[in-house]
Design an enzyme around this catalytic site. Structure first.
Site, PDB file in Angstrom:
ATOM      1  N   ASP A 148       6.103  -3.986   4.785  1.00  0.00           N
ATOM      2  CA  ASP A 148       5.228  -2.809   4.676  1.00  0.00           C
ATOM      3  C   ASP A 148       4.060  -3.041   3.723  1.00  0.00           C
ATOM      4  O   ASP A 148       3.565  -2.121   3.091  1.00  0.00           O
ATOM      5  CB  ASP A 148       6.021  -1.574   4.202  1.00  0.00           C
ATOM      6  CG  ASP A 148       7.278  -1.346   5.013  1.00  0.00           C
ATOM      7  OD1 ASP A 148       7.161  -1.299   6.253  1.00  0.00           O
ATOM      8  OD2 ASP A 148       8.369  -1.219   4.420  1.00  0.00           O
ATOM      9  N   LYS A 168       0.133  -5.685   6.289  1.00  0.00           N
ATOM     10  CA  LYS A 168      -0.223  -6.901   7.037  1.00  0.00           C
ATOM     11  C   LYS A 168      -1.072  -6.576   8.258  1.00  0.00           C
ATOM     12  O   LYS A 168      -2.006  -7.313   8.586  1.00  0.00           O
ATOM     13  CB  LYS A 168       1.055  -7.628   7.486  1.00  0.00           C
ATOM     14  CG  LYS A 168       1.916  -8.129   6.346  1.00  0.00           C
ATOM     15  CD  LYS A 168       3.177  -8.824   6.859  1.00  0.00           C
ATOM     16  CE  LYS A 168       4.161  -7.871   7.496  1.00  0.00           C
ATOM     17  NZ  LYS A 168       4.727  -6.890   6.563  1.00  0.00           N
ATOM     18  N   GLY A 169      -0.730  -5.480   8.943  1.00  0.00           N
ATOM     19  CA  GLY A 169      -1.420  -5.156  10.179  1.00  0.00           C
ATOM     20  C   GLY A 169      -2.920  -5.032   9.986  1.00  0.00           C
ATOM     21  O   GLY A 169      -3.703  -5.553  10.778  1.00  0.00           O
ATOM     22  N   GLY A 194       6.778  -2.170  12.201  1.00  0.00           N
ATOM     23  CA  GLY A 194       5.563  -1.687  12.831  1.00  0.00           C
ATOM     24  C   GLY A 194       4.349  -1.998  11.983  1.00  0.00           C
ATOM     25  O   GLY A 194       4.410  -1.944  10.757  1.00  0.00           O
ATOM     26  N   HIS A 195       3.257  -2.374  12.621  1.00  0.00           N
ATOM     27  CA  HIS A 195       1.994  -2.581  11.927  1.00  0.00           C
ATOM     28  C   HIS A 195       1.062  -1.431  12.289  1.00  0.00           C
ATOM     29  O   HIS A 195       0.738  -1.233  13.459  1.00  0.00           O
ATOM     30  CB  HIS A 195       1.358  -3.915  12.338  1.00  0.00           C
ATOM     31  CG  HIS A 195       2.076  -5.099  11.792  1.00  0.00           C
ATOM     32  ND1 HIS A 195       1.812  -6.390  12.189  1.00  0.00           N
ATOM     33  CD2 HIS A 195       3.059  -5.196  10.873  1.00  0.00           C
ATOM     34  CE1 HIS A 195       2.607  -7.228  11.532  1.00  0.00           C
ATOM     35  NE2 HIS A 195       3.360  -6.516  10.728  1.00  0.00           N
ATOM     36  N   GLN A 223       7.950  -7.911   8.663  1.00  0.00           N
ATOM     37  CA  GLN A 223       8.781  -7.692   7.475  1.00  0.00           C
ATOM     38  C   GLN A 223       8.153  -8.400   6.262  1.00  0.00           C
ATOM     39  O   GLN A 223       6.950  -8.434   6.126  1.00  0.00           O
ATOM     40  CB  GLN A 223      10.236  -8.143   7.708  1.00  0.00           C
ATOM     41  CG  GLN A 223      11.017  -7.231   8.615  1.00  0.00           C
ATOM     42  CD  GLN A 223      11.015  -7.670  10.063  1.00  0.00           C
ATOM     43  OE1 GLN A 223      10.807  -8.820  10.399  1.00  0.00           O
ATOM     44  NE2 GLN A 223      11.263  -6.730  10.949  1.00  0.00           N
ATOM     45  N   LYS A 274      -3.803  -1.769  -0.983  1.00  0.00           N
ATOM     46  CA  LYS A 274      -3.558  -0.454  -1.592  1.00  0.00           C
ATOM     47  C   LYS A 274      -3.856  -0.408  -3.093  1.00  0.00           C
ATOM     48  O   LYS A 274      -3.192   0.328  -3.844  1.00  0.00           O
ATOM     49  CB  LYS A 274      -2.123   0.012  -1.308  1.00  0.00           C
ATOM     50  CG  LYS A 274      -1.876   0.299   0.173  1.00  0.00           C
ATOM     51  CD  LYS A 274      -0.639   1.148   0.386  1.00  0.00           C
ATOM     52  CE  LYS A 274      -0.521   1.608   1.828  1.00  0.00           C
ATOM     53  NZ  LYS A 274       0.612   2.507   2.054  1.00  0.00           N
ATOM     54  N   VAL A 293      -8.969  -1.706  -0.341  1.00  0.00           N
ATOM     55  CA  VAL A 293      -9.163  -0.511  -1.170  1.00  0.00           C
ATOM     56  C   VAL A 293      -9.131   0.773  -0.340  1.00  0.00           C
ATOM     57  O   VAL A 293      -9.619   1.817  -0.764  1.00  0.00           O
ATOM     58  CB  VAL A 293     -10.494  -0.606  -1.953  1.00  0.00           C
ATOM     59  CG1 VAL A 293     -10.414  -1.702  -2.997  1.00  0.00           C
ATOM     60  CG2 VAL A 293     -11.676  -0.833  -0.997  1.00  0.00           C
TER      61      VAL A 293
END
Length: 429
Positions: free
Chosen positions: A13, A16-17, A40-41, A225, A332, A415
Site C-alpha cells: 500500500d 506503487k500504482g 489493488g493499485h 504488496q 504521501k 506530494v
C-alpha cells in the site's frame, strides 16, 4: 536495454500504482511479476480513479504492452471483469497490448473455499488473508498440483488434470473443512468458458520481455504488496504467499537478473499495514488516527482500514539491502503536513538491548520497542511542489534523513494523489 523494477519497500500500500503509472508513460512494456487480486493499485488521473488488481497499471498508457508473468496467480473471473471495465473506459481496445504467461497459475473455486474455511478454522490465530484463494493456489503450485493457463488450451487435458487434483482436494474440503465437494464436469465447463475469453492473450511472456529488453525497449516491472510481506523475508507468518522482493522479478517472469538495471523501492513517508502481525511503530493515538484519515488509509481491494505509524527506518534499511535498492521513492509526504514533531524509527530495543537489524522471529518483533529520532515538522501546503526547492526546509531535511537511514538515495517524492503531483529528482529510465 533498460529494465527497471519498482516494488514496495514496506508492508504494501505504498502508492506503487501511481508511480508505476507515472513512469509507464515512458515505458514500452509494463510487467506484473507476482501476487494476485489480493492487492489493488489505485490511480487518480485528472481526478478520475481507476483501481487495478491484475492488469498492470501501464494499461493507462496507450503505447505500452502489459504483461502478466508466470509468478502471478490469476483469478479468471476477476481478470475478465477488469479487462471489460478497461475496455468500457476506452482502454485496452487493442488485444495485442495484453500478454498473459502460459505458465501462470489459476485460482480455482476450491481455492477460495479453502481460503475462507481455513481462516475460519484458525479462529484467533487467523493471519487476516483477503479470502481470494491466493495462498491455497500458491500452495498447490509448490505441491505440483496446480492448474496453469496452458491447461486451458485443451479440454481433454484440463479434464484429466482436474480429475487427478479433485480427488484429493474434495477429501480436504469435505473431511477437514466440512464444505461441499466440487463437481468435475461443472469446473471443466466453467473454465473452458474462461478459456474462450483469455486464450487470445496467452503466450510466452518471458521470451517477449527478454526480446523487448534486448532490442532496446524500456521495460517496467511492477511489484504487488511489499517487501515485508515476502514469504521468505517478511514478518512470517503474517506475510503473503509469494516472493515480493526483487529476486521474484526474475523468477516470476522468466527474465535473467543481468537484464535488470535499477530497482526502485517505494515507501510512504510514514508506515502502514493491513491485517494482523507485528508493527513496532504503530500509533494508536490521535496522530495515528490523523494519518489514517488524511492519508485515506483504506485497502483498495478489501476496504479494510490500515494501521498507521511513524516511518520505520530500520525496516527500510533492511528492505533496501534485501532488494539491492538503487533508489528510494517517497510517497504521501503531504500527509505529514501539520504534524510537529515528526518521528523516525532508527533502531529497535528488545529487553534493554539495542537492535539495528530486522529480526526474523515473530516473538522478538512483537516485543520490539522503537528507538526514535525527532525532526521538526512543517505547516506549508506542499501539494503544488514540483521540485525539492519548492519544499519547506524541514520537509527537505526529513527526506534527506530518510535516505540516510535507509541507505538508498531518494529519486522521487510524491506530494499528492494525482499523477502530476510528483517531484522527480532522477528519472528511472
Amino acid at each position: 536495454m533498460s529494465i527497471v523494477v519498482m516494488l514496495g519497500a514496506q508492508w504494501g500500500d505504498e502508492g506503487k500504482g501511481k508511480l508505476v503509472d507515472y513512469w509507464s508513460a515512458e515505458a514500452d512494456v509494463v510487467v506484473r511479476f507476482q501476487g494476485g487480486n489480493n492487492a489493488g493499485h489505485t490511480l487518480v488521473v485528472n481526478g478520475e480513479q481507476t483501481i487495478f488488481h491484475l492488469v498492470p497499471s501501464g494499461a493507462l498508457n496507450p503505447g505500452a504492452v502489459c504483461v502478466i508473468g508466470n509468478g502471478v496467480v490469476v483469478d479468471p473471473v476477476v481478470l475478465i471483469e477488469e479487462i471489460d471495465k478497461l475496455k468500457a473506459k476506452g482502454m485496452m481496445d487493442d488485444d495485442s497490448r495484453l500478454i498473459i504467461s502460459d505458465r501462470a497459475s489459476l485460482i480455482m473455486p476450491y481455492h477460495k473455499t479453502q481460503d475462507h474455511a481455513g481462516e475460519k478454522k484458525k479462529g484467533k490465530a487467523a493471519i487476516g488473508t483477503t479470502g481470494r484463494g491466493i495462498g491455497p493456489t500458491y500452495s498447490d503450485k509448490i505441491a505440483r498440483s496446480g492448474i496453469r493457463m496452458h491447461h486451458l488450451r485443451d479440454e481433454k487435458r484440463l479434464r484429466a488434470r482436474l480429475q487427478s487434483v479433485l480427488e484429493e482436494k474434495n477429501l480436504l474440503l469435505t473431511k477437514v473443512y466440512g464444505e461441499e465437494a466440487q463437481d468435475l464436469d461443472a469446473l471443466v465447463e466453467e473454465f473452458m468458458g474462461y478459456a474462450a475469453r483469455l486464450m487470445p492473450y496467452v503466450g510466452n511472456a518471458g521470451k517477449y520481455i527478454s526480446d523487448a529488453a534486448r532490442s532496446g525497449k524500456k521495460v517496467l516491472f511492477e511489484g504487488a504488496q511489499g517487501a515485508l510481506l515476502d514469504i521468505d523475508h517478511g514478518t512470517y507468518p503474517f506475510v503473503t504467499s509469494s516472493n515480493t522482493t526483487a529476486g521474484a522479478a526474475c523468477t516470476g517472469t522468466g527474465v535473467g537478473p543481468c537484464l535488470i538495471d535499477r530497482v526502485v523501492g517505494i515507501t510512504k513517508a510514514y508506515t502502514t499495514r493491513v491485517g494482523g502481525g507485528p508493527f513496532p511503530t504503530e500509533l494508536e493515538d490521535e496522530v495515528g488516527q490523523r494519518l489514517q484519515k488524511v492519508g485515506a488509509e483504506y485497502g483498495a481491494t478489501t476496504g479494510r482500514p490500515r494501521r498507521c505509524g511513524w516511518w520505520d527506518g530500520l525496516a527500510a534499511s533492511y528492505t533496501a539491502r534485501l532488494n539491492g535498492l538503487t533508489d528510494l521513492a517517497v510517497t504521501k509526504l503531504d500527509v505529514l503536513t501539520g504534524i510537529d514533531p515528526i518521528k523516525i524509527c532508527v533502531a529497535y530495543e528488545i529487553e534493554g538491548k539495542r537492535l539495528e537489524d530486522f529480526p526474523p522471529d515473530l516473538i522478538e518483533l512483537e516485543a520490539a520497542r522503537p528507538v526514535y529520532e525527532e525532526l521538526p515538522g512543517w505547516t506549508e501546503d506542499i501539494t503544488g511542489a514540483r521540485s525539492m526547492a519548492d519544499l519547506p526546509g524541514n520537509a527537505v531535511k526529513y527526506v534527506k534523513r530518510m535516505e540516510e537511514v535507509a541507505g538508498a538515495p531518494v529519486s522521487m517524492v510524491s506530494v499528492g494523489q494525482d499523477r502530476e503531483q510528483t517531484i522527480v529528482i532522477k528519472a528511472p529510465f
